[in-house]
Design a protein around this motif. Structure first.
Motif, PDB file in Angstrom:
ATOM      1  N   THR A 168      70.668  46.366 -66.787  1.00  0.00           N
ATOM      2  CA  THR A 168      69.816  46.982 -67.804  1.00  0.00           C
ATOM      3  C   THR A 168      68.589  47.637 -67.181  1.00  0.00           C
ATOM      4  OG1 THR A 168      70.564  45.539 -69.582  1.00  0.00           O
ATOM      5  CG2 THR A 168      68.370  46.494 -69.827  1.00  0.00           C
ATOM      6  N   VAL A 169      67.880  46.944 -66.308  1.00  0.00           N
ATOM      7  CA  VAL A 169      66.669  47.538 -65.745  1.00  0.00           C
ATOM      8  C   VAL A 169      67.000  48.738 -64.863  1.00  0.00           C
ATOM      9  CG1 VAL A 169      65.184  45.501 -65.943  1.00  0.00           C
ATOM     10  CG2 VAL A 169      66.406  45.918 -63.821  1.00  0.00           C
ATOM     11  N   GLU A 170      68.145  48.718 -64.211  1.00  0.00           N
ATOM     12  CA  GLU A 170      68.518  49.876 -63.395  1.00  0.00           C
ATOM     13  C   GLU A 170      68.843  51.082 -64.279  1.00  0.00           C
ATOM     14  OE1 GLU A 170      69.015  52.382 -60.300  1.00  0.00           O
ATOM     15  OE2 GLU A 170      67.971  50.469 -60.397  1.00  0.00           O
ATOM     16  N   ARG A 171      69.604  50.866 -65.355  1.00  0.00           N
ATOM     17  CA  ARG A 171      69.891  51.976 -66.279  1.00  0.00           C
ATOM     18  C   ARG A 171      68.619  52.445 -66.969  1.00  0.00           C
ATOM     19  NH1 ARG A 171      74.504  49.139 -67.197  1.00  0.00           N
ATOM     20  NH2 ARG A 171      73.749  48.216 -69.114  1.00  0.00           N
ATOM     21  N   LEU A 172      67.768  51.504 -67.339  1.00  0.00           N
ATOM     22  CA  LEU A 172      66.505  51.849 -67.979  1.00  0.00           C
ATOM     23  C   LEU A 172      65.641  52.707 -67.051  1.00  0.00           C
ATOM     24  CD1 LEU A 172      64.807  51.530 -70.501  1.00  0.00           C
ATOM     25  CD2 LEU A 172      64.166  49.255 -69.711  1.00  0.00           C
ATOM     26  N   ARG A 173      65.574  52.330 -65.789  1.00  0.00           N
ATOM     27  CA  ARG A 173      64.821  53.127 -64.818  1.00  0.00           C
ATOM     28  C   ARG A 173      65.337  54.566 -64.787  1.00  0.00           C
ATOM     29  NH1 ARG A 173      65.569  55.289 -60.255  1.00  0.00           N
ATOM     30  NH2 ARG A 173      67.596  54.341 -59.934  1.00  0.00           N
ATOM     31  N   LYS A 174      66.641  54.722 -64.747  1.00  0.00           N
ATOM     32  CA  LYS A 174      67.226  56.069 -64.707  1.00  0.00           C
ATOM     33  C   LYS A 174      66.918  56.847 -65.986  1.00  0.00           C
ATOM     34  CE  LYS A 174      70.945  54.874 -61.550  1.00  0.00           C
ATOM     35  NZ  LYS A 174      72.379  54.614 -61.405  1.00  0.00           N
ATOM     36  N   VAL A 175      67.042  56.197 -67.141  1.00  0.00           N
ATOM     37  CA  VAL A 175      66.744  56.846 -68.416  1.00  0.00           C
ATOM     38  C   VAL A 175      65.296  57.308 -68.453  1.00  0.00           C
ATOM     39  CG1 VAL A 175      66.433  56.416 -70.906  1.00  0.00           C
ATOM     40  CG2 VAL A 175      68.557  55.714 -69.772  1.00  0.00           C
ATOM     41  N   ILE A 176      64.385  56.425 -68.064  1.00  0.00           N
ATOM     42  CA  ILE A 176      62.962  56.746 -68.117  1.00  0.00           C
ATOM     43  C   ILE A 176      62.609  57.849 -67.129  1.00  0.00           C
ATOM     44  CG2 ILE A 176      60.650  55.832 -67.652  1.00  0.00           C
ATOM     45  CD1 ILE A 176      61.729  53.105 -68.762  1.00  0.00           C
ATOM     46  N   GLU A 177      63.119  57.757 -65.922  1.00  0.00           N
ATOM     47  CA  GLU A 177      62.752  58.752 -64.915  1.00  0.00           C
ATOM     48  C   GLU A 177      63.348  60.128 -65.173  1.00  0.00           C
ATOM     49  OE1 GLU A 177      61.745  55.785 -61.181  1.00  0.00           O
ATOM     50  OE2 GLU A 177      63.608  56.936 -61.114  1.00  0.00           O
ATOM     51  N   THR A 178      64.397  60.193 -65.972  1.00  0.00           N
ATOM     52  CA  THR A 178      64.974  61.514 -66.301  1.00  0.00           C
ATOM     53  C   THR A 178      64.524  62.016 -67.661  1.00  0.00           C
ATOM     54  OG1 THR A 178      66.999  60.501 -67.160  1.00  0.00           O
ATOM     55  CG2 THR A 178      66.995  61.149 -64.836  1.00  0.00           C
ATOM     56  N   SER A 179      63.656  61.253 -68.337  1.00  0.00           N
ATOM     57  CA  SER A 179      63.142  61.683 -69.656  1.00  0.00           C
ATOM     58  C   SER A 179      62.009  62.666 -69.477  1.00  0.00           C
ATOM     59  CB  SER A 179      62.634  60.485 -70.446  1.00  0.00           C
ATOM     60  OG  SER A 179      63.696  59.632 -70.788  1.00  0.00           O
TER      61      SER A 179
END
Length: 179
Positions: A168-179
């Motif tokens: 979850t934190v890895e996917r969340l990091r990707k979502v946030i950094e590409t937002s």
């Protein structure tokens, strides 16, 4: 770690990641629970059903899905189901958490959340889960188990939750950094 009554919590798990965005921006994403389908292992979305979105006391209905192979020998919920939770902490840029509710709407000693700290030009994102005492669901799952089966279940469930939170934190990091 122990509680004020000297009893260790049933689960206390966390996973961390560095996110290259400000804590305020990270908070705006993690507190938007209807978006959790973008990063969660089990939550497929949901909606706010009471209160202002993301405010303390607000209630969220989560839609979830669990694969059949998850702790396959135990009587856990599989397929689709819903949960309700209540926001317990909402400190923009710092902390956001929610407690799971029982079927009749009482909050349980089962709290999920995020802590955000400024770090290295971004944010140290910590996803945490604490279950002080068994929830309504866990009591149902383990009701017919002997002590050995309960130990096996809790060991496997802890490993499952830890792996889910790391993903979850890895996917969340990707979502946030590409937002």
């Amino acid at each position: 770690m122990t509680t004020e009554n000297g009893v260790a919590p049933l689960f206390e798990i966390c996973a961390e990641s560095h996110v290259a965005r400000t804590p305020e921006f990270v908070y705006s994403v993690v507190s938007d629970l209807p978006r959790s389908h973008q990063w969660s292992e089990e939550c497929t979305g949901g909606e706010w059903i009471h209160g202002a979105p993301g405010a303390v006391g607000s209630v969220f209905r989560g839609h979830n899905f669990r694969r059949a192979e998850v702790v396959a020998w135990a009587p856990v919920v599989r397929g689709s189901w819903t949960t309700t939770s209540e926001v317990t902490t909402a400190e923009p840029g710092h902390r956001f958490s929610w407690a799971m509710r029982t079927h009749d709407g009482r909050t349980q000693d089962s709290v999920w959340g995020f802590t955000l700290l400024p770090a290295d030009g971004g944010t140290r994102l910590t996803h945490h889960f604490r279950m002080g005492t068994a929830t309504e669901g866990i009591r149902g799952i383990t009701a017919e188990m002997d002590d050995d089966r309960k130990t096996k279940f809790f060991d496997e469930w802890r490993a499952k939750v830890q792996a889910d939170m790391a993903a979850t934190v890895e996917r969340l990091r990707k979502v946030i950094e590409t937002s």
